[in-house]
Design a protein around this motif. Structure first.
Motif, PDB file in Angstrom:
ATOM      1  N   ASP A  15      32.839   2.767  30.062  1.00 47.76           N
ATOM      2  CA  ASP A  15      33.780   3.296  29.081  1.00 47.76           C
ATOM      3  C   ASP A  15      34.815   4.143  29.815  1.00 47.76           C
ATOM      4  O   ASP A  15      34.477   5.070  30.540  1.00 47.76           O
ATOM      5  N   TYR A  16      36.098   3.814  29.607  1.00 50.26           N
ATOM      6  CA  TYR A  16      37.164   4.462  30.376  1.00 50.26           C
ATOM      7  C   TYR A  16      37.229   5.966  30.119  1.00 50.26           C
ATOM      8  O   TYR A  16      37.479   6.749  31.031  1.00 50.26           O
ATOM      9  N   GLN A  21      28.241   4.212  31.112  1.00 50.77           N
ATOM     10  CA  GLN A  21      28.126   2.822  31.540  1.00 50.77           C
ATOM     11  C   GLN A  21      26.822   2.190  31.082  1.00 50.77           C
ATOM     12  O   GLN A  21      25.825   2.863  30.845  1.00 50.77           O
ATOM     13  N   PHE A  42      27.157  -4.171  21.753  1.00 52.23           N
ATOM     14  CA  PHE A  42      28.058  -3.789  20.669  1.00 52.23           C
ATOM     15  C   PHE A  42      27.295  -3.571  19.361  1.00 52.23           C
ATOM     16  O   PHE A  42      27.762  -2.836  18.482  1.00 52.23           O
ATOM     17  N   ASN A  47      32.057  -2.070  18.391  1.00 48.73           N
ATOM     18  CA  ASN A  47      33.037  -2.840  19.158  1.00 48.73           C
ATOM     19  C   ASN A  47      34.074  -1.916  19.790  1.00 48.73           C
ATOM     20  O   ASN A  47      34.566  -0.994  19.148  1.00 48.73           O
ATOM     21  N   PRO A  48      34.430  -2.151  21.034  1.00 43.13           N
ATOM     22  CA  PRO A  48      35.498  -1.363  21.655  1.00 43.13           C
ATOM     23  C   PRO A  48      36.867  -1.840  21.163  1.00 43.13           C
ATOM     24  O   PRO A  48      36.991  -2.925  20.578  1.00 43.13           O
ATOM     25  N   ALA A  49      37.873  -1.016  21.389  1.00 43.02           N
ATOM     26  CA  ALA A  49      39.237  -1.414  21.014  1.00 43.02           C
ATOM     27  C   ALA A  49      39.784  -2.432  22.001  1.00 43.02           C
ATOM     28  O   ALA A  49      40.475  -3.387  21.608  1.00 43.02           O
ATOM     29  N   THR A  50      39.479  -2.239  23.287  1.00 37.54           N
ATOM     30  CA  THR A  50      39.980  -3.142  24.319  1.00 37.54           C
ATOM     31  C   THR A  50      38.889  -3.412  25.347  1.00 37.54           C
ATOM     32  O   THR A  50      37.942  -2.637  25.484  1.00 37.54           O
ATOM     33  N   ILE A  51      39.060  -4.510  26.058  1.00 36.81           N
ATOM     34  CA  ILE A  51      38.212  -4.851  27.202  1.00 36.81           C
ATOM     35  C   ILE A  51      39.126  -5.233  28.357  1.00 36.81           C
ATOM     36  O   ILE A  51      40.024  -6.064  28.201  1.00 36.81           O
ATOM     37  N   CYS A  68      36.313 -12.181  21.583  1.00 42.04           N
ATOM     38  CA  CYS A  68      37.063 -10.930  21.466  1.00 42.04           C
ATOM     39  C   CYS A  68      37.956 -10.937  20.223  1.00 42.04           C
ATOM     40  O   CYS A  68      38.053  -9.929  19.511  1.00 42.04           O
ATOM     41  N   ILE A  73      39.055  -7.319  19.285  1.00 39.92           N
ATOM     42  CA  ILE A  73      39.095  -6.645  20.583  1.00 39.92           C
ATOM     43  C   ILE A  73      40.255  -7.218  21.395  1.00 39.92           C
ATOM     44  O   ILE A  73      40.369  -8.440  21.532  1.00 39.92           O
ATOM     45  N   PHE A 140      30.413  10.399  25.396  1.00 39.52           N
ATOM     46  CA  PHE A 140      30.408   9.140  24.645  1.00 39.52           C
ATOM     47  C   PHE A 140      29.759   9.299  23.278  1.00 39.52           C
ATOM     48  O   PHE A 140      30.288   8.852  22.271  1.00 39.52           O
TER      49      PHE A 140
END
Length: 274
Positions: A15-16, A21, A42, A47-51, A68, A73, A140
């Protein structure tokens, strides 16, 4: 990351924002396998916004792009042959690889070394990240994980959200009262020193008795959590109150001389005129 000497690969996800991780171990690195692992992650974390992924064919396939898109995503790919663009993951890969080499040099199991690495770098508040000053898991999940070392945060956590805790306790109490009423529950009348029979949970056949005829003595009663001792073998068992039946004919009288209660297994005889 891989392949490792045993032919397995590591799927590293970072995760940025928090540097939290997740690492998955796999022998197959097809798009279907990657999607299966991400679906499991997930389902727990959302779900993340971006990958942002590298240009491996499993990440560039139509199947992965459709995965995605279906989850809303946005998928980005790094510039080919320029891993620095995904520097966070590359840095984690370097640290992971170092840990694996240490485990191999010490003749240890690399999977256990990997788990220790994740605990140390991601969850323990005693080892905060050098950039954020907090553990990745705390950022997180927005809560501090408990360490094996007693912390002041344990006390502070009990004081957080008092309204929520009061409401939670109230709802649980209402649920208990409703269930007790529906089941016609009664106050526990079994006390330490009473003789009881234990219910046969696993019957040998249809003619087996509902209760074991061997008497047991109640040693402790904690809100329906009963500890009994077998009168013949001395074995101590733990049962719920619904699994016990009080021995009939027990009378409890008060001994004036000793100022204590005495349990009698047989009902005292009576005669006319007494």
């Amino acid at each position: 990351m891989g392949p490792l000497p045993n032919g397995e690969h590591l799927l590293v996800i970072v995760d940025y924002f928090s540097w939290y991780q997740e690492i998955k171990i796999t022998r197959q690195i097809t798009s279907a396998d990657i999607i299966k692992m991400l679906t499991e992650i997930f389902s727990r974390l959302g779900n993340p916004a971006t990958i942002t992924a590298d240009n491996g064919k499993q990440f560039c396939s139509a199947e992965f792009k459709q995965f995605c898109t279906a989850r809303n995503i946005v998928l980005f790919h790094t510039i080919p042959y320029w891993p620095q663009q995904n520097g966070e993951v590359e840095r984690q890969n370097r640290d992971i690889l170092k840990r694996l080499k240490i485990s191999q040099a010490e003749k240890g199991h690399w999977r256990e070394g990997l788990e220790e690495f994740l605990v140390m770098c991601c969850t323990l508040p005693s080892t905060p990240h050098s950039v954020t000053g907090k553990s990745p898991a705390e950022l997180f999940f927005k809560r501090q994980f408990r360490d094996k070392i007693p912390m002041i945060a344990d006390i502070n956590r009990q004081l957080e959200n008092p309204d929520f805790r009061d409401r939670d306790q109230q709802k649980k109490q209402l649920g208990k009262e409703y269930t007790d009423k529906k089941r016609r529950a009664k106050e526990c009348e079994i006390q330490p020193g009473d003789k009881v029979y234990l219910k046969n949970i696993n019957k040998d056949n249809k003619l087996s008795l509902n209760y074991d005829p061997t008497p047991h003595t109640v040693e402790k009663n904690t809100g329906g959590d009963i500890e009994v001792r077998n009168d013949q073998t001395g074995q101590v068992l733990r049962r719920n109150i619904v699994h016990l039946k009080k021995v009939e004919g027990q009378w409890r009288i008060l001994d004036n001389n000793k100022d204590e209660e005495i349990s009698l297994e047989d009902k005292p005889s009576t005669s006319t005129g007494e």
